[in-house]
Design an enzyme around this catalytic site. Structure first.
Site, PDB file in Angstrom:
ATOM      1  N   ASP A  27     -21.930   0.112  42.332  1.00  0.00           N
ATOM      2  CA  ASP A  27     -22.407  -0.659  43.372  1.00  0.00           C
ATOM      3  C   ASP A  27     -22.394  -2.206  42.983  1.00  0.00           C
ATOM      4  OD1 ASP A  27     -22.642   1.260  45.292  1.00  0.00           O
ATOM      5  OD2 ASP A  27     -24.683   1.570  45.193  1.00  0.00           O
ATOM      6  N   ASP A  32      -3.286  -4.603  13.925  1.00  0.00           N
ATOM      7  CA  ASP A  32      -2.840  -3.389  13.545  1.00  0.00           C
ATOM      8  C   ASP A  32      -3.818  -2.221  13.945  1.00  0.00           C
ATOM      9  OD1 ASP A  32      -1.949  -1.335  11.421  1.00  0.00           O
ATOM     10  OD2 ASP A  32      -3.633  -1.883  10.099  1.00  0.00           O
ATOM     11  N   GLU A  37       0.607  -1.206  -0.119  1.00  0.00           N
ATOM     12  CA  GLU A  37       0.027   0.074  -0.002  1.00  0.00           C
ATOM     13  C   GLU A  37       0.894   1.336   0.101  1.00  0.00           C
ATOM     14  OE1 GLU A  37      -3.249   1.804   3.214  1.00  0.00           O
ATOM     15  OE2 GLU A  37      -3.003  -0.318   2.826  1.00  0.00           O
ATOM     16  N   ASP A  38       1.932   1.205   0.739  1.00  0.00           N
ATOM     17  CA  ASP A  38       2.606   2.514   1.117  1.00  0.00           C
ATOM     18  C   ASP A  38       4.084   2.611   0.185  1.00  0.00           C
ATOM     19  OD1 ASP A  38       0.856   3.149   2.846  1.00  0.00           O
ATOM     20  OD2 ASP A  38       1.842   2.453   4.541  1.00  0.00           O
TER      21      ASP A  38
END
Length: 728
Positions: A278, A158, A95-96
């Site tokens: 409580d 992730d 993707e990057d």
């Protein structure tokens, strides 16, 4: 050797020392359960990922590689295999960084490449909106998960690391990611049994969505812990002593609700923080299932149980495999005590869910039930994908199925089915089988007939009555809750609508051909092929369906077909009239009758082709047509078939004397003329002294003559002052 040394990375100086240390801790300490050759592959995967991401940093300024390394580290707690860990290290490279799937396949094998591809967003397609792009990415990820659940485990790790490290982001981005996490990822973690991940994602989402509320509650909870210590200690000692007295070996611990669950409970039940706090919660872990029930009996002898607060999730597990006994008791000082009783194996599944398959693999495959339930749910995703027309609709179905509240019901043969809270008989029918859902006509709950929209309750025995020629009703969409039911109904209606639209489109096209005095046989298959290629359409039926749905004008299509056939005459077709389209009233969803004028056989009518709605039939004098805003090209001459056999709704307004029995008298007169009353409403006079009352009827009549006979009969009644057929 898995550890990274200088000769592994040519430019070792470029790697931050803290990253190198973290990588070696991961490769040497965290992956001890893997074989040496697997750890060597992970070493190569880290080196490859670091080189691909070199120069990239996170918002916090850290080297980007620290993120995939942390994700892989989270997965080692679940003892995931080397392929999943390698995919975690590489999950952002496609993707990057522009690394291709083929390159990953060559270096690390096809399974790793498939996992990485399942994690990668769809960037190359064009979408009309950010929501559509997001939904399409979810669809890709969920379908990859249906093929291999490790995709989701990596994605959750992730998302968990991203949520833990969001402080450096802009507040608007924090809120967007937190909302997405709360709506999708936290429920998925809960759905597949990752309880610890669900709790943390839920709390982190709450922190970023409502930072002030989170801060106030966190501070109050911290202060409350000190005040509660004495009570918790007293209850713990009481439970331990009781179990020891009866010879039960158990691990007993207190447990706290997470902040978001406290906040939700305060909102839903309108409770104060002190009222929620409580309730004291404890967990008891024992050696086996029989001991769970012995423990339950012992604790009920120690403190009185609260009626209706016992749930047996051992006999009837949740859909994510969760098993425990839940009971609520009156503790010391009258404080409610919530107790969960489970075995060690159940505790592992409660924390790790489907991931426990990797964590605690055993020869007897003791967690096959969890795997089977998850597998069934994942397969249902593939069914939804087939039935859903677009990504946003698919995501809508998934969100519905992710809500954790469920009801447990029985088939006539005693099989247990779990469905979402609010599920109806139709949801049950589709859960059994899609064919049962499509053909259901009635339902019996505990042997008594109920409406199909009946909402199921825990313990109901459900029997579905089917008929061979039955089909889904569009009105079901107003009450079904499960994605499977909604998806199947919509898919069926779309198919039916397509078929109806093709038939109507063919009739409109033949009508337009007659207008041009062009014989239908002159439009040959060769002419159609030219038209389809020219317009980029797959089939002739697609063109006809578009005409029927108003997406294409029949006259425009006809003109082009005539040109391609070499038979186009230049005289304007608009001055000619072709034969009217005959309306039988039973054509299906492609032909609709306008609600503004409610045409009935005998009324002069016109057809209006409306985009995405098909042919709408109006009366000639309909107010909508008379406003003059309708395109003349979209008006079609239509006429009634002489043999129309169905009934049509027509509204009438009757002004009658405001006297007792007036409504009954008029209803009886209508019945005498063989007409049905589909709906009735009355408008009482504002002043008690006012003489007249107005009644609005929706009658079902066969034609205009039938209506006229009814109106003459009503006018003959003494108490009727005025009758009017109403229009919008």
């Amino acid at each position: 050797m898995a550890a990274l040394a200088a000769h592994d990375v040519p430019e070792l100086a470029a790697i931050a020392p803290q990253v190198l240390d973290a990588a070696n801790r991961f490769l040497i300490d965290d992956t001890q359960y893997l074989k040496p050759e697997d750890r060597d592959m992970l070493s190569r995967a880290f080196v490859f990922s670091e080189a691909a991401h070199r120069g990239q940093t996170r918002q916090s300024g850290e080297p980007y590689i620290s993120h995939p390394l942390a994700v892989a580290g989270i997965l080692t707690a679940w003892h995931l295999d080397a392929q999943a860990l390698a995919a975690a290290l590489l999950h952002d490279v496609m993707e990057d960084t522009g690394v291709s799937k083929l390159e990953i396949t060559e270096k690390f094998g096809k399974p790793v490449a498939e996992l990485v591809d399942g994690m990668s967003k769809i960037d190359k397609l064009e979408f009309q909106s950010k929501e559509e792009a997001q939904a399409e990415n979810f669809r890709k990820m969920l379908l990859a998960m249906a093929r291999d659940v490790r995709v989701m485990l990596i994605k959750l790790a992730d998302r968990l690391h991203n949520m833990r490290t969001m402080d450096a982001m802009r507040p608007d981005k924090q809120k967007r990611i937190a909302r997405e996490t709360m709506d999708i990822y936290a429920p998925i973690a809960n759905r597949i049994g990752l309880n610890a991940v669900y709790q943390e994602l839920d709390d982190l989402s709450f922190k970023y969505l409502h930072p002030r509320r989170h801060g106030v509650l966190a501070k109050a909870l911290k202060a409350a812990r000190g005040n509660r210590r004495e009570v918790v200690s007293k209850i713990l000692d009481g439970i331990k002593h009781k179990l020891a007295d009866v010879g039960i070996e158990a691990s007993v611990s207190g447990r706290e609700k997470n902040l978001n669950s406290i906040y939700r409970k305060m909102q839903e039940k309108q409770l104060s923080f002190s009222e929620v706090l409580d309730i004291y919660a404890f967990r008891v872990i024992v050696k086996d299932v029989p001991t769970c029930y012995l423990t339950l009996g012992s604790l009920h002898a120690l403190y009185k149980p609260i009626a209706g607060k016992f749930k047996d999730y051992i006999a009837i597990p949740k859909s994510n495999g969760y098993q425990s006994l839940h009971t609520t008791l009156f503790g010391p000082y009258g404080t409610p005590i919530e107790i969960q009783i489970r075995t060690q194996d159940m505790h592992r599944i409660a924390d790790a869910g489907v991931a426990s398959h990797w964590m605690y693999k055993s020869g007897d495959d003791s967690f096959s039930d969890v795997q089977q339930k998850t597998h069934q749910w994942l397969q249902s995703l593939l069914e939804l994908q087939t039935d859903s027309g677009d990504a946003i609709e698919f995501l809508e179905h998934i969100k519905v199925d992710l809500f954790p509240d469920q009801v447990y019901v029985f088939t006539p043969k005693g099989k247990i089915l779990n469905l979402p809270q609010g599920a109806t008989c139709v949801d049950f029918a589709y859960a059994v089988h899609s064919d049962i859902g499509d053909r259901c006509i009635a339902a019996k709950i505990n042997h008594e007939l109920v409406p199909l929209r009946y909402k199921l309750k825990n313990g109901d025995q459900v029997e579905i009555v089917t008929a061979a020629h039955a089909k889904p009703n569009p009105s079901w969409l107003t009450f079904v809750t499960t994605g499977k039911a909604r998806g199947h109904i919509r898919h069926f209606l779309k198919s039916m609508r397509f078929e109806d639209s093709v038939q109507l489109g063919e009739r409109l096209l033949l009508n337009a051909l007659s207008t041009l005095h062009l014989p239908s046989q002159s439009v040959t298959d060769e002419v159609w092929d030219k038209y389809l290629r020219e317009n980029g359409v797959k089939s002739r039926n697609d063109v006809l369906a578009d005409i029927g749905l108003g997406k294409r004008l029949a006259v425009v299509v006809t003109k082009r077909l005539a040109q391609l056939a070499g038979q186009w005459q230049e005289e304007s077709p608009s001055s000619k009239k072709g034969p009217a389209v005959t309306i039988r009233g039973t054509e299906g969803m492609a032909i609709q009758f306008a609600r503004c004028c409610n045409p009935i056989p005998g009324d002069p009518i016109l057809g209006l082709v409306k985009k995405d709605q098909g042919l709408i039939i109006h009366t000639h004098d309909c107010p909508v047509l008379s406003k003059g805003r309708v395109d003349a090209d979209k008006l079609i001459d239509v006429e009634w078939d002489p043999e129309v056999s169905r009934l049509f709704d027509v509204p009438i307004r009757v002004l009658v004397d405001n006297a007792r029995g007036a409504l009954a008298t008029i209803a009886a007169a209508i019945a005498e003329h063989d007409a049905n009353i589909a709906a009735v409403s009355t408008q009482e006079p504002e002043d008690e002294d006012q003489r007249y009352m107005q009644i609005q009827f929706t009658l079902q009549v066969s034609n205009r003559q039938h209506l006229a006979r009814i109106l003459r009969g009503l006018r003959a009644l003494e108490n009727v002052y005025r009758i009017q057929r109403t229009r919008a």
